[in-house]
Write an enzyme that holds these catalytic residues in place. Structure first.
Site, mmCIF file in Angstrom:
data_model
loop_
_atom_site.group_PDB
_atom_site.id
_atom_site.type_symbol
_atom_site.label_atom_id
_atom_site.label_comp_id
_atom_site.label_asym_id
_atom_site.label_seq_id
_atom_site.Cartn_x
_atom_site.Cartn_y
_atom_site.Cartn_z
ATOM 1 C CB CYS A 1 36.968 43.540 41.774
ATOM 2 S SG CYS A 1 37.370 42.718 43.301
ATOM 3 C CB CYS B 1 40.463 41.418 43.571
ATOM 4 S SG CYS B 1 39.977 43.062 43.087
ATOM 5 C CE LYS C 1 45.317 39.624 43.029
ATOM 6 N NZ LYS C 1 45.462 41.052 43.344
ATOM 7 C CE1 TYR D 1 46.954 44.739 42.071
ATOM 8 C CE2 TYR D 1 47.565 46.974 41.456
ATOM 9 C CZ TYR D 1 46.607 45.991 41.592
ATOM 10 O OH TYR D 1 45.306 46.243 41.260
ATOM 11 C CD GLU E 1 48.818 40.918 42.950
ATOM 12 O OE1 GLU E 1 48.550 41.358 44.083
ATOM 13 O OE2 GLU E 1 48.032 41.043 41.980
ATOM 14 C CG HIS F 1 56.533 33.613 71.445
ATOM 15 N ND1 HIS F 1 57.475 34.071 70.542
ATOM 16 C CD2 HIS F 1 57.026 32.474 71.987
ATOM 17 C CE1 HIS F 1 58.510 33.240 70.561
ATOM 18 N NE2 HIS F 1 58.256 32.256 71.413
ATOM 19 C CD GLU G 1 56.894 36.648 68.616
ATOM 20 O OE1 GLU G 1 57.071 36.944 69.808
ATOM 21 O OE2 GLU G 1 56.914 35.479 68.195
HETATM 22 C C1 LIG Z 1 44.385 41.667 37.417
HETATM 23 C C2 LIG Z 1 43.858 42.647 38.434
HETATM 24 C C3 LIG Z 1 43.991 42.368 39.776
HETATM 25 C C4 LIG Z 1 43.509 43.253 40.719
HETATM 26 N N1 LIG Z 1 43.668 42.942 42.035
HETATM 27 C C5 LIG Z 1 43.188 43.775 42.987
HETATM 28 C C6 LIG Z 1 43.302 43.435 44.366
HETATM 29 O O1 LIG Z 1 43.874 42.407 44.726
HETATM 30 N N2 LIG Z 1 42.769 44.287 45.269
HETATM 31 C C7 LIG Z 1 42.131 45.442 44.898
HETATM 32 O O2 LIG Z 1 41.642 46.161 45.774
HETATM 33 N N3 LIG Z 1 42.018 45.790 43.593
HETATM 34 C C8 LIG Z 1 42.527 44.977 42.637
HETATM 35 N N4 LIG Z 1 42.381 45.309 41.314
HETATM 36 C C9 LIG Z 1 41.767 46.609 40.966
HETATM 37 C C10 LIG Z 1 40.242 46.530 41.027
HETATM 38 O O3 LIG Z 1 39.800 45.467 40.215
HETATM 39 C C11 LIG Z 1 39.650 47.845 40.536
HETATM 40 O O4 LIG Z 1 40.205 48.901 41.289
HETATM 41 C C12 LIG Z 1 38.132 47.882 40.700
HETATM 42 O O5 LIG Z 1 37.527 46.828 40.003
HETATM 43 C C13 LIG Z 1 37.586 49.230 40.195
HETATM 44 O O6 LIG Z 1 36.194 49.237 40.262
HETATM 45 P P1 LIG Z 1 35.357 50.183 39.291
HETATM 46 O O7 LIG Z 1 33.953 50.106 39.778
HETATM 47 O O8 LIG Z 1 35.994 51.483 39.165
HETATM 48 O O9 LIG Z 1 35.475 49.515 37.850
HETATM 49 P P2 LIG Z 1 35.305 48.038 37.326
HETATM 50 O O10 LIG Z 1 35.225 47.052 38.419
HETATM 51 O O11 LIG Z 1 36.362 47.867 36.309
HETATM 52 O O12 LIG Z 1 33.883 48.040 36.625
HETATM 53 C C14 LIG Z 1 33.605 48.786 35.481
HETATM 54 C C15 LIG Z 1 32.503 48.079 34.725
HETATM 55 O O13 LIG Z 1 31.978 48.956 33.740
HETATM 56 C C16 LIG Z 1 31.663 48.209 32.583
HETATM 57 N N5 LIG Z 1 31.595 49.179 31.479
HETATM 58 C C17 LIG Z 1 32.604 49.934 30.996
HETATM 59 N N6 LIG Z 1 32.145 50.783 30.049
HETATM 60 C C18 LIG Z 1 30.807 50.555 29.939
HETATM 61 C C19 LIG Z 1 29.757 51.131 29.149
HETATM 62 N N7 LIG Z 1 30.007 52.132 28.300
HETATM 63 N N8 LIG Z 1 28.522 50.643 29.293
HETATM 64 C C20 LIG Z 1 28.246 49.626 30.166
HETATM 65 N N9 LIG Z 1 29.191 49.056 30.943
HETATM 66 C C21 LIG Z 1 30.457 49.532 30.837
HETATM 67 C C22 LIG Z 1 32.796 47.203 32.500
HETATM 68 O O14 LIG Z 1 32.454 46.102 31.695
HETATM 69 C C23 LIG Z 1 32.968 46.846 33.967
HETATM 70 O O15 LIG Z 1 32.165 45.742 34.327
HETATM 71 C C24 LIG Z 1 42.861 44.437 40.316
HETATM 72 C C25 LIG Z 1 42.716 44.735 38.965
HETATM 73 C C26 LIG Z 1 43.213 43.854 38.030
HETATM 74 C C27 LIG Z 1 43.067 44.171 36.570
#
Ligand SMILES: Cc1cc2nc3c(=O)[nH]c(=O)nc-3n(C[C@H](O)[C@H](O)[C@H](O)COP(=O)(O)OP(=O)(O)OC[C@H]3O[C@@H](n4cnc5c(N)ncnc54)[C@H](O)[C@@H]3O)c2cc1C
Length: 461
Positions: A43, A48, A51, A180, A184, A438, A443
């Site tokens: 994110c 997010c 973006k 999405y 976007e 308004h 609205e």
């Molecule tokens: C382009 C894009 C736009 C998005 N826009 C939106 C939006 O507008 N609104 C919204 O709500 N959501 C949005 N999302 C979705 C949102 O980013 C994810 O739903 C959210 O980040 C999920 O969180 P998470 O904690 O599951 O994983 P992540 O945030 O993906 O975090 C996982 C972390 O684990 C780390 N990792 C993975 N494997 C290992 C390992 N073995 N050892 C150590 N570290 C590891 C990764 O490097 C990463 O930092 C978007 C996603 C993308 C790709």
């Protein structure tokens, strides 16, 4: 002395992992979190936040044009991609530092390493080889872009991971995908002046959204000059002298400077060692969990995109928080995944919550539809050919509003507020009791009086 080095080991410092680590530490747990890339996760680093910054950048193009109708004379604005990316990078660096500071303030130990599971209680840090013994493990490794079936020239294709760091703004871009993220980026690149072709294998963009929203947004995107090609696929990408030659399944060739695939994301479980601990996956390849985010191994939990429930940041955060409260705070919390408001930061923006018309018609005996499409006041002097769209899906028997669908400026902001009413089971009569503000576009939510349609389901035999 405890047999464990830590009470909780979190793998992945993204939205879900960071929240879980901080709350568990605040409950008194000894917590270590491992991150293999950058603290903040998808994110903050490549989702997010960057973006939305690009979306803001792209929207200035319309503002400059529209200003003329309001009496402004501007010199021809010039856009500099490198400045935008450099400023975006500074903001992301600042946010990453803030995430680290918040974790440190909660006394969470951060390790900058890939972590892999050795067994139900042991995690190996790949950077040092050190093995950590943890009483509880939380997997919060997120998702990873998936390009789908292999095609010739896939090495020339980028994903959302790379798009934020392009050295130059592509003059021509082909984007494959209809979700999405694809729409976007289509809006972003079109707004910044690129020639954009969106290729999607399905019937229409935004599968799963209300059909009226899908049609309205597609028409608006096409009005803005985005070529939307549906029922087609990119079959090959070839590097040629003056760019990339993209072959489509109908034999059309499109020339591009970049090809972006936004064709979905898969749970990030590869090489994690799940099988060594006995953590099971579901049929979609996501980690199988119960309502408390507990996996098939009692002391291992998983939250966020790796569990493929609703893949959004606020959901991952809620799941991480609920896990920490349940396991370390002595308070069982189950996350409610129903009626989640969500936005698509396309141009124009989309905000939705609740059931689509078709979902409501399949579940409810009587469904009333209210809808309205109009030109927002701001667009009149701007002489811009764009229309907003509002739709309410109502249970015809109880009068409860089951779904709200908005396309237009600030739809994301609006749907957050509508979400409160819908979670409180507001009826259409409740909406109607509210005085209009308004003149606004919003609205329309409280002034739609005439049903566009009523659907009565035939009684089941
Ligand atoms: C382009 C894009 C736009 C998005 N826009 C939106 C939006 O507008 N609104 C919204 O709500 N959501 C949005 N999302 C979705 C949102 O980013 C994810 O739903 C959210 O980040 C999920 O969180 P998470 O904690 O599951 O994983 P992540 O945030 O993906 O975090 C996982 C972390 O684990 C780390 N990792 C993975 N494997 C290992 C390992 N073995 N050892 C150590 N570290 C590891 C990764 O490097 C990463 O930092 C978007 C996603 C993308 C790709």
């Amino acid at each position: 002395m405890s047999d464990f080095d830590v009470d909780l080991f979190v793998i992945g410092a993204g939205s879900g992992g960071v929240r879980a680590a901080r709350i568990a530490a605040n409950h008194g747990a000894r917590v270590t979190i491992a991150e293999e890339y950058r603290v903040g996760g998808t994110c903050v680093i490549r989702g997010c936040v960057p973006k939305k910054l690009l979306v803001y950048a792209a929207r200035y193009a319309d503002e400059f044009e529209d200003a003329a109708g309001y009496g402004w004379t501007l010199q021809k604005p010039e856009f500099n991609w490198s400045t935008l990316i450099a400023n975006k990078d500074l903001e992301i660096d600042r946010l990453e530092r803030a995430y680290v500071a918040n974790l440190e303030r909660s006394k969470v130990n951060i390790v900058r390493s890939r972590a892999v599971i050795e067994d139900a209680h042991r995690i190996r840090l790949v950077a040092t080889g050190e093995v950590v013994r943890a009483k509880t493990i939380l997997i919060a490794t997120g998702g990873w872009p998936s390009h789908g079936a292999d095609i010739a020239g896939v090495e020339h294709v980028i994903s959302s991971n790379e798009v934020f760091d392009l050295k130059e703004l592509p003059k021509r871009i082909v984007i494959q995908g209809g979700g999405y993220i694809a729409v976007e980026f289509a809006g972003v690149f079109r707004g910044l002046g690129s020639e954009v072709t969106l290729v999607y294998r399905g019937d229409n963009i935004l599968r799963g959204f209300d059909d009226d929203v899908r049609e309205h947004l597609r028409a608006e995107m096409e009005k803005r000059g985005i070529r939307v090609l549906t029922r087609k696929l990119v079959e090959a990408v070839e590097k040629v002298d003056h760019g990339l030659c993209v072959s489509l399944s109908d034999h059309e060739m499109v020339m591009a400077d970049q090809v972006l695939f936004a064709t979905g994301r898969r749970p990030n479980v590869s090489g994690l060692g799940l099988e060594r601990a006995g953590v099971q996956l579901n049929e979609k390849g996501a980690i199988k969990i119960d309502k408390f985010s507990r996996t098939s191994v009692p002391n291992i939990y998983a939250v966020g995109d790796v569990t493929d429930r609703v893949n959004l940041t606020p959901v991952a955060i809620r799941e991480g928080h609920a896990f920490a409260d349940t396991v370390f705070g002595g308070k069982e919390v189950i996350v409610d995944h129903s009626d989640i408001p969500t936005a698509v930061f396309s141009e124009p923006e989309v905000g939705v919550i609740g059931l689509t018309e078709m979902e409501a018609r399949s579940r409810y005996a009587r469904v009333d539809i209210y809808k309205s499409s109009f030109r927002a006041l701001k667009m009149t002097l701007a002489a811009r050919d764009t229309r907003c769209f509002f739709k309410l899906v109502v249970d015809g028997d109880s009068d409860r509003v089951l779904g709200c669908h908005i396309v237009g400026a600030d739809a994301g902001e609006m749907i957050q507020l509508v979400g409160i009413a819908i979670k409180m089971n507001a009826t259409k009569a409740d909406f109607d009791r509210v005085m209009a503000v308004h003149p606004t576009a919003a609205e329309e939510l409280v002034t739609m009086r005439t049903k566009a349609a009523t659907y009565v389901r035939e009684a089941a035999e």
